[in-house]
Scaffold this active site. Structure first.
Site, PDB file in Angstrom:
ATOM      1  N   ASP A 246      -8.745  -1.473   5.410  1.00 47.91           N
ATOM      2  CA  ASP A 246      -8.500  -0.067   5.089  1.00 47.91           C
ATOM      3  C   ASP A 246      -8.539   0.841   6.309  1.00 47.91           C
ATOM      4  OD1 ASP A 246      -8.041  -0.667   2.510  1.00 47.91           O
ATOM      5  OD2 ASP A 246      -9.515   0.702   1.663  1.00 47.91           O
TER       6      ASP A 246
ATOM      7  N   ASP B  21     -16.699   0.337  -0.447  1.00 44.29           N
ATOM      8  CA  ASP B  21     -15.392  -0.086  -0.954  1.00 44.29           C
ATOM      9  C   ASP B  21     -14.436  -0.391   0.201  1.00 44.29           C
ATOM     10  OD1 ASP B  21     -15.817   2.860  -0.872  1.00 44.29           O
ATOM     11  OD2 ASP B  21     -13.639   2.901  -1.058  1.00 44.29           O
TER      12      ASP B  21
ATOM     13  N   ASP C  57      -1.910  10.404  -6.045  1.00 41.42           N
ATOM     14  CA  ASP C  57      -0.529  10.080  -6.418  1.00 41.42           C
ATOM     15  C   ASP C  57      -0.112   8.627  -6.217  1.00 41.42           C
ATOM     16  OD1 ASP C  57      -0.487  10.005  -3.694  1.00 41.42           O
ATOM     17  OD2 ASP C  57       0.861  11.722  -3.429  1.00 41.42           O
ATOM     18  N   GLY C  58      -0.997   7.828  -5.630  1.00 44.07           N
ATOM     19  CA  GLY C  58      -0.654   6.419  -5.429  1.00 44.07           C
ATOM     20  C   GLY C  58       0.280   6.164  -4.256  1.00 44.07           C
TER      21      GLY C  58
ATOM     22  N   ARG D 191     -13.656  -6.592  -1.648  1.00 43.30           N
ATOM     23  CA  ARG D 191     -14.608  -5.744  -0.921  1.00 43.30           C
ATOM     24  C   ARG D 191     -15.992  -5.845  -1.543  1.00 43.30           C
ATOM     25  NH1 ARG D 191     -10.669  -1.527   0.121  1.00 43.30           N
ATOM     26  NH2 ARG D 191      -8.684  -2.565  -0.211  1.00 43.30           N
TER      27      ARG D 191
ATOM     28  N   ARG E 122       0.558  -5.345   3.387  1.00 39.32           N
ATOM     29  CA  ARG E 122      -0.510  -5.941   4.178  1.00 39.32           C
ATOM     30  C   ARG E 122      -0.899  -7.313   3.641  1.00 39.32           C
ATOM     31  NH1 ARG E 122      -5.467  -1.600   3.265  1.00 39.32           N
ATOM     32  NH2 ARG E 122      -5.593  -1.839   1.009  1.00 39.32           N
TER      33      ARG E 122
ATOM     34  N   LYS F 174       0.860  -1.192   0.000  1.00 44.87           N
ATOM     35  CA  LYS F 174       0.000   0.000   0.000  1.00 44.87           C
ATOM     36  C   LYS F 174       0.894   1.240   0.000  1.00 44.87           C
ATOM     37  CE  LYS F 174      -3.807   2.228   2.480  1.00 44.87           C
ATOM     38  NZ  LYS F 174      -4.778   2.104   3.586  1.00 44.87           N
TER      39      LYS F 174
HETATM   40  P1  AMP Z   1     -10.339   5.234   0.936  1.00 45.07           P
HETATM   41  O1  AMP Z   1     -11.725   5.700   1.220  1.00 45.07           O
HETATM   42  O2  AMP Z   1      -9.247   6.013   1.597  1.00 45.07           O
HETATM   43  O3  AMP Z   1     -10.186   3.777   1.226  1.00 45.07           O
HETATM   44  O4  AMP Z   1     -10.039   5.426  -0.619  1.00 45.07           O
HETATM   45  C1  AMP Z   1     -11.009   5.611  -1.601  1.00 45.07           C
HETATM   46  C2  AMP Z   1     -10.390   5.460  -2.962  1.00 45.07           C
HETATM   47  O5  AMP Z   1      -9.362   6.420  -3.157  1.00 45.07           O
HETATM   48  C3  AMP Z   1      -9.759   4.113  -3.245  1.00 45.07           C
HETATM   49  O6  AMP Z   1     -10.012   3.804  -4.580  1.00 45.07           O
HETATM   50  C4  AMP Z   1      -8.293   4.359  -3.006  1.00 45.07           C
HETATM   51  O7  AMP Z   1      -7.468   3.480  -3.729  1.00 45.07           O
HETATM   52  C5  AMP Z   1      -8.140   5.782  -3.530  1.00 45.07           C
HETATM   53  N1  AMP Z   1      -7.012   6.496  -2.929  1.00 45.07           N
HETATM   54  C6  AMP Z   1      -6.882   6.949  -1.655  1.00 45.07           C
HETATM   55  N2  AMP Z   1      -5.711   7.553  -1.486  1.00 45.07           N
HETATM   56  C7  AMP Z   1      -5.046   7.494  -2.665  1.00 45.07           C
HETATM   57  C8  AMP Z   1      -3.776   7.953  -3.137  1.00 45.07           C
HETATM   58  N3  AMP Z   1      -2.931   8.607  -2.356  1.00 45.07           N
HETATM   59  N4  AMP Z   1      -3.456   7.688  -4.422  1.00 45.07           N
HETATM   60  C9  AMP Z   1      -4.304   7.039  -5.229  1.00 45.07           C
HETATM   61  N5  AMP Z   1      -5.497   6.594  -4.866  1.00 45.07           N
HETATM   62  C10 AMP Z   1      -5.879   6.811  -3.591  1.00 45.07           C
HETATM   63 MG    MG Z   2     -10.396   2.176   0.737  1.00 49.63          MG
END
Ligand code: AMP
Ligand code: MG
Length: 527
Positions: A284, A274, A138-139, A203, A196, A126
């Site tokens: 998450d 999700d 930014d991933g 999900r 992880r 992650k």
């Molecule tokens: P979350 O609610 O934080 O679990 O994330 C919601 C969505 O946003 C998921 O598709 C995650 O993969 C994406 N996401 C969250 N943070 C980032 C990040 N820094 N870069 C790319 N995708 C993100």
């Molecule tokens: Mg998530």
């Protein structure tokens, strides 16, 4: 470590339809469960900490942990032969609304390894860089949120709450830009990657996306694959009945998880579909929090501060709403929705069954009778009016004597759990005393010997939970390159039900300075 020693299997990729576009750029992906993608290399990875027990389970020998190869593999710098890294495609309902395609925007699964327990485990990085699902982000992941995920997911495991786990926490050597409070003040932060581990990271949203795409064929393939690999007791024969039985199993595990979150005082903070594991794991770890002053209406997530959708108290009902979204998807696989609706209608009862069992153990009762729910409700009324640390309160309750001849100083027994005992009005003091008296009378009238009762309670009421402010202290040190506190804390969290001498600091209730400090009481989604 020789990276050839890790034997990766790729059943997800081998058995399910994937994206045919090999290039890695942000896009909408259709009819595919995943996209193949390589982790982005990091500039100077170093190992912060790891889970030895999990490494052993995965057959990674102690000598290889901390070697350069280990760090490189779990920083995403070196691909292990045989692994085909991928990002999953999923959608989701966020804060009650369909959000379309989301997907692994910063998570990349390396593949699966057979554990020594006979189960198969997916390993996922992650914070490993852009994927087709990164949308506008930014991933990457920062140290503070990665450390929080590492600590809490491992702590949950030792608390016996179903959860994904964490193998390693690695500092990438790269910096990441984050606007932590979304107030136009971005700063450079330390980058990190957690590896992880879970039997599956699927999900609710992985199934929802194919209903949204009206792709029943892929939906069915994914459902069959999931039943076969994760729910082996259900015969996957594509009959409507098998999908209903599967839904019932997901519902049961989810209800159990909600009761467990209530047992330990955990607030997830972002229960979007999700972020709901199809196998009932806590998944998450974002802006989660641990109850300090017991409050059903509390959410740690600043994004949810106004709407208060994901408060501690609402979690069981939100889970049910999320299950309804899943049921809507599964309607596409069954001939008529009736049996799915019937299953959903039983949710409240199933949750209550688990919850009553949780409270029976927390209160140290042989049986949970009809009147006991009233005792619990009365306790919540006390909690509502007095600032009490939930963890310390339940822990101290085991010291309330069930011997009617002993000297009763019930208030003194639970005093350490109170935030402001000296300022307590006589009225509230009495309210608390009354409850404790009723409780003592209740345990005196049951035929459970005191030793058994104490054991039952101390085995259900943890003494050490990953308190929000302790995480912040560990983050402050780790940011400066000092990991001693983090490592010591992780050792303590391995035995959360057992009092450990000299470790009082890890059981202490929130100090005053942490009441308002960012990261200790409120967290943003920015991670
Ligand atoms: P979350 O609610 O934080 O679990 O994330 C919601 C969505 O946003 C998921 O598709 C995650 O993969 C994406 N996401 C969250 N943070 C980032 C990040 N820094 N870069 C790319 N995708 C993100
Ligand atoms: Mg998530």
């Amino acid at each position: 470590m020789n990276s050839n020693n890790l034997k990766f299997l790729n059943p997800f990729v081998d058995n399910l339809p994937g994206d045919t576009e090999p290039r890695n750029f942000v896009r909408l992906v259709r009819d595919s469960c995943y996209s193949l993608v390589q982790p982005t290399a990091t500039s100077k990875p170093s190992l912060i900490t790891y889970s030895q027990e999990l490494a052993e389970l995965l057959g990674i020998s102690p000598e290889t942990i901390g070697t350069e190869t280990f760090t490189e593999v779990f920083a995403g710098n070196r691909t292990v032969p045989g692994s085909t890294p991928y990002a999953m495609c999923y959608g989701g309902h966020q804060f009650g609304h369909w959000a379309g395609q989301l997907g692994d925007g910063r998570a990349i699964t390396l593949g699966e390894i057979d554990g020594k327990d006979g189960l198969s485990y997916a390993l996922q990085l992650k914070g490993s860089g852009l994927t087709p699902y990164s949308r506008t982000a930014d991933g990457l992941a920062v140290l503070r949120s990665s450390l929080r995920e590492f600590v809490c997911s491992e702590a949950m495991h030792y608390l016996r709450v179903p959860t994904t786990r964490a193998l390693s926490l690695i500092r990438t050597g790269d910096q990441v830009v984050r606007d932590m409070f979304y107030d136009g003040n971005p700063e450079l932060e330390t980058g990190a990657i957690v590896c992880r581990v879970a039997p599956t990271f699927l999900r609710f949203g992985n199934f929802e996306i194919f209903a949204a795409q009206r792709n029943i064929d892929v939906l069915k393939k994914l459902a069959n694959f999931t039943i076969r690999t994760q729910f082996p007791s259900i015969k996957s024969d594509e009959s409507p009945d098998c999908y209903v039985r599967w839904f019932r199993a997901v519902l049961d595990r989810t209800a159990f998880l909600m009761a467990e979150w209530w047992r330990v005082g955990f607030v997830h903070g972002v229960m979007n579909t999700d972020n709901m594991s199809i196998t009932g794991l806590t998944i998450d770890y974002g802006p989660y929090g641990w109850l300090e002053d017991f409050d059903f209406g509390w959410t740690p997530n600043t994004t949810d501060a106004q709407t208060k959708r994901y408060t501690f108290g609402k979690q069981p009902q939100i889970a049910k709403w999320n299950l309804l979204q899943l049921a809507n998807v599964l309607c596409l696989l069954v001939e008529e929705p009736g049996p799915l609706q019937e299953a959903l209608d039983e949710y409240d009862q199933i949750f209550e069954k688990y919850y009553m069992e949780v409270m029976r153990c927390k209160l140290g009762l042989r049986e949970f009778g009809d009147d006991d729910m009233q005792l619990v409700q009365e306790l919540y009324r006390v909690f509502e009016s007095i600032e009490i640390d939930m963890t310390l309160f339940f822990r101290s309750l085991a010291n309330i004597s069930s011997d009617s001849s002993s000297d009763h100083n019930w208030f003194q027994t639970v005093r350490p759990a109170l935030y402001n005992p000296d300022a307590l009005s006589s009225e509230l003091h009495e309210k608390l005393e009354n409850w404790l008296r009723a409780y003592a009378a209740r345990v005196q009238h049951q035929s459970l010997n005191p030793g058994t009762r104490t054991e039952l309670m101390n085995n259900s009421n943890p003494l050490y939970v990953p308190r929000n402010y302790l995480a912040q202290l560990a983050i402050d040190d780790a940011d400066k390159g000092d990991y001693a506190l983090l490592r010591q804390w992780m050792e303590v969290l391995k035995n959360p039900y057992q009092e450990q001498s000299g470790m009082d600091q890890f059981a202490a209730k929130r100090p005053d300075w942490a009441r308002t400090r960012a990261g200790c009481s409120m967290l943003s989604c920015s991670s």
